[in-house]
Design a protein around this motif. Structure first.
Motif, PDB file in Angstrom:
ATOM      1  N   SER A 125       0.808  -1.143  -0.067  1.00  0.00           N
ATOM      2  CA  SER A 125      -0.043  -0.175  -0.192  1.00  0.00           C
ATOM      3  C   SER A 125       0.945   1.236  -0.135  1.00  0.00           C
ATOM      4  CB  SER A 125      -0.850   0.138   1.198  1.00  0.00           C
ATOM      5  OG  SER A 125      -0.107   0.172   2.417  1.00  0.00           O
ATOM      6  N   GLY A 126       0.464   2.390  -0.580  1.00  0.00           N
ATOM      7  CA  GLY A 126       1.259   3.422  -0.893  1.00  0.00           C
ATOM      8  C   GLY A 126       1.681   4.171   0.251  1.00  0.00           C
ATOM      9  N   ASP A 127       0.890   3.893   1.617  1.00  0.00           N
ATOM     10  CA  ASP A 127       1.220   4.457   2.819  1.00  0.00           C
ATOM     11  C   ASP A 127       2.467   3.646   3.572  1.00  0.00           C
ATOM     12  OD1 ASP A 127      -0.058   2.221   3.812  1.00  0.00           O
ATOM     13  OD2 ASP A 127      -1.788   3.362   4.889  1.00  0.00           O
ATOM     14  N   GLN A 128       2.973   2.574   2.896  1.00  0.00           N
ATOM     15  CA  GLN A 128       4.059   1.943   3.452  1.00  0.00           C
ATOM     16  C   GLN A 128       5.284   2.389   2.823  1.00  0.00           C
ATOM     17  OE1 GLN A 128       2.047  -2.096   2.664  1.00  0.00           O
ATOM     18  NE2 GLN A 128       2.933  -2.569   4.801  1.00  0.00           N
ATOM     19  N   VAL A 129       5.268   3.019   1.752  1.00  0.00           N
ATOM     20  CA  VAL A 129       6.499   3.702   1.117  1.00  0.00           C
ATOM     21  C   VAL A 129       7.177   4.827   1.793  1.00  0.00           C
ATOM     22  CG1 VAL A 129       7.367   4.494  -1.057  1.00  0.00           C
ATOM     23  CG2 VAL A 129       5.381   2.758  -1.020  1.00  0.00           C
ATOM     24  N   VAL A 130       8.445   4.794   2.086  1.00  0.00           N
ATOM     25  CA  VAL A 130       9.349   5.775   2.450  1.00  0.00           C
ATOM     26  C   VAL A 130      10.012   6.523   1.375  1.00  0.00           C
ATOM     27  CG1 VAL A 130      10.998   6.575   4.259  1.00  0.00           C
ATOM     28  CG2 VAL A 130       9.392   4.576   4.767  1.00  0.00           C
ATOM     29  N   PRO A 131       9.692   7.558   0.981  1.00  0.00           N
ATOM     30  CA  PRO A 131      10.231   8.092  -0.382  1.00  0.00           C
ATOM     31  C   PRO A 131      11.798   8.567   0.016  1.00  0.00           C
ATOM     32  CG  PRO A 131       8.741   9.699   0.633  1.00  0.00           C
ATOM     33  CD  PRO A 131       8.543   8.299   1.420  1.00  0.00           C
ATOM     34  N   ARG A 132      12.337   8.427  -1.201  1.00  0.00           N
ATOM     35  CA  ARG A 132      13.725   8.949  -1.188  1.00  0.00           C
ATOM     36  C   ARG A 132      14.119  10.244  -0.313  1.00  0.00           C
ATOM     37  NH1 ARG A 132      17.143  10.212  -6.672  1.00  0.00           N
ATOM     38  NH2 ARG A 132      15.263  11.450  -7.079  1.00  0.00           N
ATOM     39  N   ARG A 133      13.297  11.262  -0.599  1.00  0.00           N
ATOM     40  CA  ARG A 133      13.421  12.476   0.104  1.00  0.00           C
ATOM     41  C   ARG A 133      13.491  12.444   1.695  1.00  0.00           C
ATOM     42  NH1 ARG A 133      16.299  16.151  -1.319  1.00  0.00           N
ATOM     43  NH2 ARG A 133      17.147  15.736   0.804  1.00  0.00           N
ATOM     44  N   GLU A 134      12.706  11.617   2.279  1.00  0.00           N
ATOM     45  CA  GLU A 134      12.408  11.329   3.373  1.00  0.00           C
ATOM     46  C   GLU A 134      13.714  10.535   4.129  1.00  0.00           C
ATOM     47  OE1 GLU A 134       9.224   9.367   6.785  1.00  0.00           O
ATOM     48  OE2 GLU A 134       8.638   9.770   4.809  1.00  0.00           O
ATOM     49  N   ILE A 135      13.830   9.561   3.134  1.00  0.00           N
ATOM     50  CA  ILE A 135      15.340   8.763   3.806  1.00  0.00           C
ATOM     51  C   ILE A 135      16.422   9.474   3.966  1.00  0.00           C
ATOM     52  CG2 ILE A 135      16.841   7.177   2.975  1.00  0.00           C
ATOM     53  CD1 ILE A 135      14.265   5.590   1.396  1.00  0.00           C
ATOM     54  N   ILE A 136      16.747  10.663   2.872  1.00  0.00           N
ATOM     55  CA  ILE A 136      17.762  11.502   2.851  1.00  0.00           C
ATOM     56  C   ILE A 136      17.570  12.356   4.101  1.00  0.00           C
ATOM     57  CG2 ILE A 136      18.837  13.391   1.539  1.00  0.00           C
ATOM     58  CD1 ILE A 136      18.066  11.883  -0.819  1.00  0.00           C
ATOM     59  N   ASP A 137      16.475  13.128   4.173  1.00  0.00           N
ATOM     60  CA  ASP A 137      16.295  13.975   5.530  1.00  0.00           C
ATOM     61  C   ASP A 137      16.463  13.397   6.825  1.00  0.00           C
ATOM     62  OD1 ASP A 137      15.682  15.963   3.527  1.00  0.00           O
ATOM     63  OD2 ASP A 137      13.453  15.979   3.731  1.00  0.00           O
ATOM     64  N   ARG A 138      16.035  12.063   7.029  1.00  0.00           N
ATOM     65  CA  ARG A 138      16.357  11.551   8.301  1.00  0.00           C
ATOM     66  C   ARG A 138      17.747  11.389   8.412  1.00  0.00           C
ATOM     67  NH1 ARG A 138      11.905   6.522   9.519  1.00  0.00           N
ATOM     68  NH2 ARG A 138      10.321   7.284   8.354  1.00  0.00           N
ATOM     69  N   LEU A 139      18.398  10.619   7.473  1.00  0.00           N
ATOM     70  CA  LEU A 139      20.039  10.471   7.536  1.00  0.00           C
ATOM     71  C   LEU A 139      20.605  11.636   7.711  1.00  0.00           C
ATOM     72  CD1 LEU A 139      20.421   7.580   5.139  1.00  0.00           C
ATOM     73  CD2 LEU A 139      20.411   7.294   7.548  1.00  0.00           C
ATOM     74  N   GLY A 140      20.243  12.742   7.018  1.00  0.00           N
ATOM     75  CA  GLY A 140      20.929  13.897   7.102  1.00  0.00           C
ATOM     76  C   GLY A 140      20.810  14.541   8.649  1.00  0.00           C
ATOM     77  N   ALA A 141      19.491  14.415   9.041  1.00  0.00           N
ATOM     78  CA  ALA A 141      19.152  15.066  10.467  1.00  0.00           C
ATOM     79  C   ALA A 141      20.283  14.382  11.524  1.00  0.00           C
ATOM     80  CB  ALA A 141      17.833  14.952  10.789  1.00  0.00           C
ATOM     81  N   HIS A 142      20.541  13.032  11.389  1.00  0.00           N
ATOM     82  CA  HIS A 142      21.355  12.221  12.209  1.00  0.00           C
ATOM     83  C   HIS A 142      22.794  12.563  12.029  1.00  0.00           C
ATOM     84  CE1 HIS A 142      22.200   9.129  15.183  1.00  0.00           C
ATOM     85  NE2 HIS A 142      23.352   8.686  14.112  1.00  0.00           N
TER      86      HIS A 142
END
Length: 339
Positions: free
Chosen positions: A199-216
C-alpha cells in the motif's frame, strides 16, 4: 548495440538462475504456497552460456545473477566461471540474501565473482524473522563476513524500506555497512510481483530517507553520478556513501538499460512487464545464434517499457497483481524474474 524506441541501449542483463528461495520476505513471497517452474524447463548451464554469448554480441557488458535465491542453484560457481569468460562481458555480479554465502563465498570468488549485493532488511533478530519468515539473521550476517573475507568488493547491502516495518533502522544499517566496509542501499517498497500486501502509505520516499539520515549525521550531499545504475548515491560528512533506489516515487525508466532473463528462458524488458518473450523454445528447437540475436535485438528495438513511470501516474495505485493471478502466472513473481 540495439537501442530501444526511447534511446536506451541494451547493456545490462539480469539472469534469474532459479525461482526458488529459502526465505519468505513479506514484500516478495508473503503467501503460503507457490507454483514453481518445472525443473525440466530451466535453462541448463550450456544454454545460459550460449544465450549470454548472444547477448554479449549485441552489446551486453554486465551480468547480474539473481533468483529467487541464486545460491540454491547447484554448482553455481561452474556457471559463473563460464559466464565470466564470455568475450565482451566486463562484470558479473550476484544478488543474494547471504544465508548460503558462508559455504560458497570463497568458491564464487575463485570462479570469477568480483562483487556481491546482499539483501538485509533488519539487524534485529525478531524483526528479521518477521520480515523474512525465517530465523536466519545470524546466517545472513555470517554471509556478509564471508563475502568480506573472500574479497568480494564493492559490497552493497540492500534494504527494502517499509514504513512501520523497518524504517527506524536507517541509521543502524548505514553504520553497520560502514563497519563491514560496504555501502547501504535503501530501496523504496515497490508494488510489483509478490508485493500483494503493498500500500502506498508503507512507502518511505527517497526525500524522507535522505532527510532522516541528514538530520542524524549532520548533512547529506549528492555523491558521484550514477549513470544508468538504479541507485542514486549520497555522501555523509565523514565521506560515507549510501544509495537510494527510488523506483516507486521517482522512477529512473529513462535511463534503464536492463533486460531480465528468467530461469526458464523468458526475456522481460521491464520489472513491471506483463508478458515476456520465450527464448527457450527457439533455443531448443535448433535456432542459430544469428536467429537468436535477431529475435533479441528486434525485441529490444521495439521496447517502449517505462513501467514504473506508468505506475506512478495511476490515480488509484494498488499492487500490480493479486495472489490468485500470481498462481495462474508465476512469471509475474519478482522471485521468478529476478527483481
Amino acid at each position: 548495440m540495439p537501442v530501444d524506441r526511447l534511446g536506451r541501449p541494451l547493456r545490462n542483463l539480469r539472469i534469474s538462475v532459479t525461482d526458488r528461495c529459502n526465505l519468505r520476505c513479506t514484500y516478495c513471497m508473503p503467501e503460503r504456497d507457490y507454483v514453481w517452474l518445472p525443473k525440466a524447463e530451466l535453462l541448463t548451464f550450456a544454454e545460459l552460456g550460449r544465450l549470454v554469448r548472444v547477448f554479449a554480441g549485441l552489446g551486453v557488458q554486465r551480468l547480474r545473477l539473481t533468483g529467487g535465491e541464486p545460491l540454491l542453484r547447484s554448482d553455481l560457481p561452474v556457471l559463473l566461471e563460464q559466464l565470466a569468460a564470455v568475450s565482451g562481458i566486463a562484470d558479473v555480479a550476484l544478488t543474494t540474501n547471504g544465508t548460503l554465502l558462508p559455504a560458497q563465498a570463497a568458491s564464487l570468488a575463485a570462479a570469477g565473482l568480483r562483487r556481491v549485493t546482499v539483501s538485509l532488511d533488519s539487524l534485529r533478530p525478531d524483526r528479521f524473522r518477521q520480515l523474512t519468515g525465517r530465523d536466519e539473521l545470524a546466517a545472513a550476517l555470517a554471509g556478509i563476513d564471508a563475502a568480506v573475507a573472500a574479497g568480494l568488493r564493492p559490497l552493497k547491502i540492500n534494504t527494502v524500506v517499509i514504513r512501520g516495518g523497518n524504517d527506524d533502522e536507517l541509521v543502524d544499517l548505514v553504520e553497520f555497512a560502514r563497519r563491514v566496509g560496504g555501502q547501504a542501499r535503501f530501496i523504496e517498497y515497490m508494488d510489483v510481483g509478490g508485493a500483494t500486501h503493498w500500500s502506498g502509505d508503507q512507502v518511505v520516499p527517497r526525500r524522507e530517507i535522505i532527510d532522516r539520515l541528514g538530520a542524524h549525521f549532520g548533512g547529506v550531499a549528492p555523491g558521484p553520478a550514477s549513470g544508468s545504475a538504479p541507485a542514486d548515491e549520497y555522501v555523509l560528512p565523514d565521506g560515507t556513501l549510501f544509495g537510494v533506489i527510488s523506483s516507486t516515487t521517482e522512477p529512473f525508466c529513462a535511463a534503464c538499460d536492463r533486460a531480465r532473463l528468467t530461469a526458464d528462458g523468458r526475456l522481460y524488458l521491464c520489472l513491471y512487464a506483463r508478458h515476456g518473450v520465450d527464448l527457450r523454445s527457439p533455443l531448443r528447437e535448433g535456432a542459430t545464434d544469428a536467429e537468436l540475436a535477431q529475435l533479441i535485438g528486434a525485441t529490444w528495438l521495439a521496447r517502449e517499457a517505462r513501467g514504473a513511470e506508468e505506475r506512478l501516474a495511476l490515480a488509484h495505485r494498488r499492487p500490480l497483481a493479486a495472489a490468485p493471478e500470481l498462481r495462474r502466472d508465476p512469471h509475474l513473481e519478482m522471485h521468478t524474474r529476478g527483481g
